[in-house]
Scaffold this active site. Structure first.
Site, PDB file in Angstrom:
ATOM      1  N   ASP B  54       5.155  11.421   5.322  1.00 47.94           N
ATOM      2  CA  ASP B  54       5.819  12.580   5.839  1.00 47.94           C
ATOM      3  C   ASP B  54       5.146  13.395   6.864  1.00 47.94           C
ATOM      4  O   ASP B  54       4.155  13.590   6.819  1.00 47.94           O
ATOM      5  CB  ASP B  54       6.697  12.948   4.909  1.00 47.94           C
ATOM      6  CG  ASP B  54       8.210  12.083   4.246  1.00 47.94           C
ATOM      7  OD1 ASP B  54       8.646  11.703   4.968  1.00 47.94           O
ATOM      8  OD2 ASP B  54       7.877  12.586   2.633  1.00 47.94           O
ATOM      9  N   TYR B 112      -1.817   6.263  -4.179  1.00 49.93           N
ATOM     10  CA  TYR B 112      -1.976   7.789  -3.332  1.00 49.93           C
ATOM     11  C   TYR B 112      -2.932   8.752  -4.424  1.00 49.93           C
ATOM     12  O   TYR B 112      -3.088   8.537  -5.017  1.00 49.93           O
ATOM     13  CB  TYR B 112      -0.870   8.305  -3.361  1.00 49.93           C
ATOM     14  CG  TYR B 112       0.445   7.891  -2.657  1.00 49.93           C
ATOM     15  CD1 TYR B 112       0.096   8.681  -1.087  1.00 49.93           C
ATOM     16  CD2 TYR B 112       0.980   7.006  -2.345  1.00 49.93           C
ATOM     17  CE1 TYR B 112       0.789   8.193   0.170  1.00 49.93           C
ATOM     18  CE2 TYR B 112       2.029   6.153  -1.719  1.00 49.93           C
ATOM     19  CZ  TYR B 112       1.923   6.938   0.053  1.00 49.93           C
ATOM     20  OH  TYR B 112       2.572   6.424   0.893  1.00 49.93           O
TER      21      TYR B 112
END
Lengths: 247, 247
Positions: B54, B112
């Site tokens: 994003d 992540y």
């Protein structure tokens, strides 16, 4: 009643016109004095830094002192001040010192780092210089020996500054690979304006083969700014450590 | 003749509207495709990323593939492409792969990191989130056990996305102090849109005492985005590692 306090701070210099207060420019000193003044009923507050960093230069550790009323305990003052200051300036410690302690005059050793990287590092755009040219780090470390000891560093100084002599006593100077970066560390009793950046620029000329390591000795002897290499960009430079006899 | 190439890259997402190409927005994919197209005589080039990050999210390691003419050796292509791309996008490796290798479908594990800091860190304004509230990290790590295994993560997903199920198999999730920062590491076969940031926001609620660790189990069971905590800011999130069976 006022007490003298020492403030240990850190700042990202990217968005500032350096440490020293100036009219019509955002500076670290100006920012801190304004917030301190607000905390103490808008009386004017003067702070004295351990030195001046130029526009864009960072500090991992820097000190300043100020004489302030005793309204707050040091930790409370630190908390309040940090909340008012922007995120790129942090106050990490506040200690009460003797009333004649001086952040600039009493500092006996100053350490600077200069960081550069030779392959693109997306996360180090503001705090390291991208220098893709090939470097012979061994040769650069041969050259650093000529910097050591007490010498006149006029060749690495900005002209027309207000100091009365250009002697500095360098006690340590070394290049080292640190992770994906190349780091230059230099330690001295004092530094002249622009000196570290001019030294780094000159040592890079050694590293890329433009000049021989021993040429650094000649450059110093010339006492002429024109003899040395270019000044490297501010963003790789960090004031890293300040030593006081009493801290 | 074209060959399929895998590109390993890293980027600072601060100034981009995310990975995925969009009209009228600067994106990582758009930036890379434009430069590749220029390198190959302005023919249109499509790249396929391992996933989509994003706006504002970073990648320490990401992959994409493309089918390209064999004008350049991989290292030469990497050199040229890096010179054209801005400093916040780096291509670290290019390898030739089988013609059916796929950067998105073949990735078996994705890792992540989410970074936050609890005291001001001037040098981490763009790559870590400042969260000064007190946290019980032990409790947060108690809560992570409820995330493990193959479960429906609808509660941590953006609504109305184009995936056909919300099952993810999380194999690792842990909070750890790393230097002056607190780092959350999470590994899974896949992630839903916004999932890591919603999980971090929920675990912070555990850490600050708003909810009990075992509440995470109930939140997952509800399969309702409204049950979980807020999504934390993008700037602390890093796509850190992608695993392929053949790389």
């Amino acid at each position: 009643m006022k007490k003298r306090l020492f403030f240990r701070c850190a700042y990202d210099g990217t968005h500032y016109s350096g440490w020293q207060k100036q009219p019509n420019a955002k500076t670290i000193q100006g920012e801190i004095e304004e917030k301190l003044s607000r905390l103490f009923g808008n009386q004017s507050v003067d702070i004295v830094g351990c030195g001046r960093t130029d526009a864009g230069v960072h500090a991992s550790q820097s000190y300043f002192h100020a004489d302030l009323p005793t309204n707050f305990a040091p930790d409370q003052l630190r908390y309040k001040l940090n909340n008012m200051l922007p995120l790129d300036i942090a106050i990490n410690e506040i200690v009460e010192v003797a009333e004649d302690a001086h952040a600039r005059f009493d500092a006996t050793r100053r350490t600077y780092y200069y960081f550069l990287h030779q392959h693109k590092l997306p996360f180090h755009q503001n705090d390291s210089w991208y220098y893709p040219r090939k470097l012979d780090v061994e040769k650069m470390n041969e050259a650093t020996q000529f910097l050591l000891g007490r010498q006149d560093f006029t060749s690495f100084s900005k002209l027309h500054t207000d100091v009365n002599n250009n002697f500095c006593d360098i006690s340590f100077a070394e290049w080292k690979h640190v992770g994906d970066q190349l780091r230059f560390e230099i330690r001295a009793n004092r530094f002249l304006r622009n000196m570290v950046r001019a030294i780094v620029g000159t040592l890079l000329e050694v590293g890329n083969g433009s000049i021989a390591p021993e040429e650094v000795r000649n450059i110093i002897a010339k006492e002429d700014r024109g003899a040395a290499g270019c000044s490297v960009p501010a963003k790789g430079l960090f004031l890293q450590k300040i030593k006081y006899p009493y801290l």
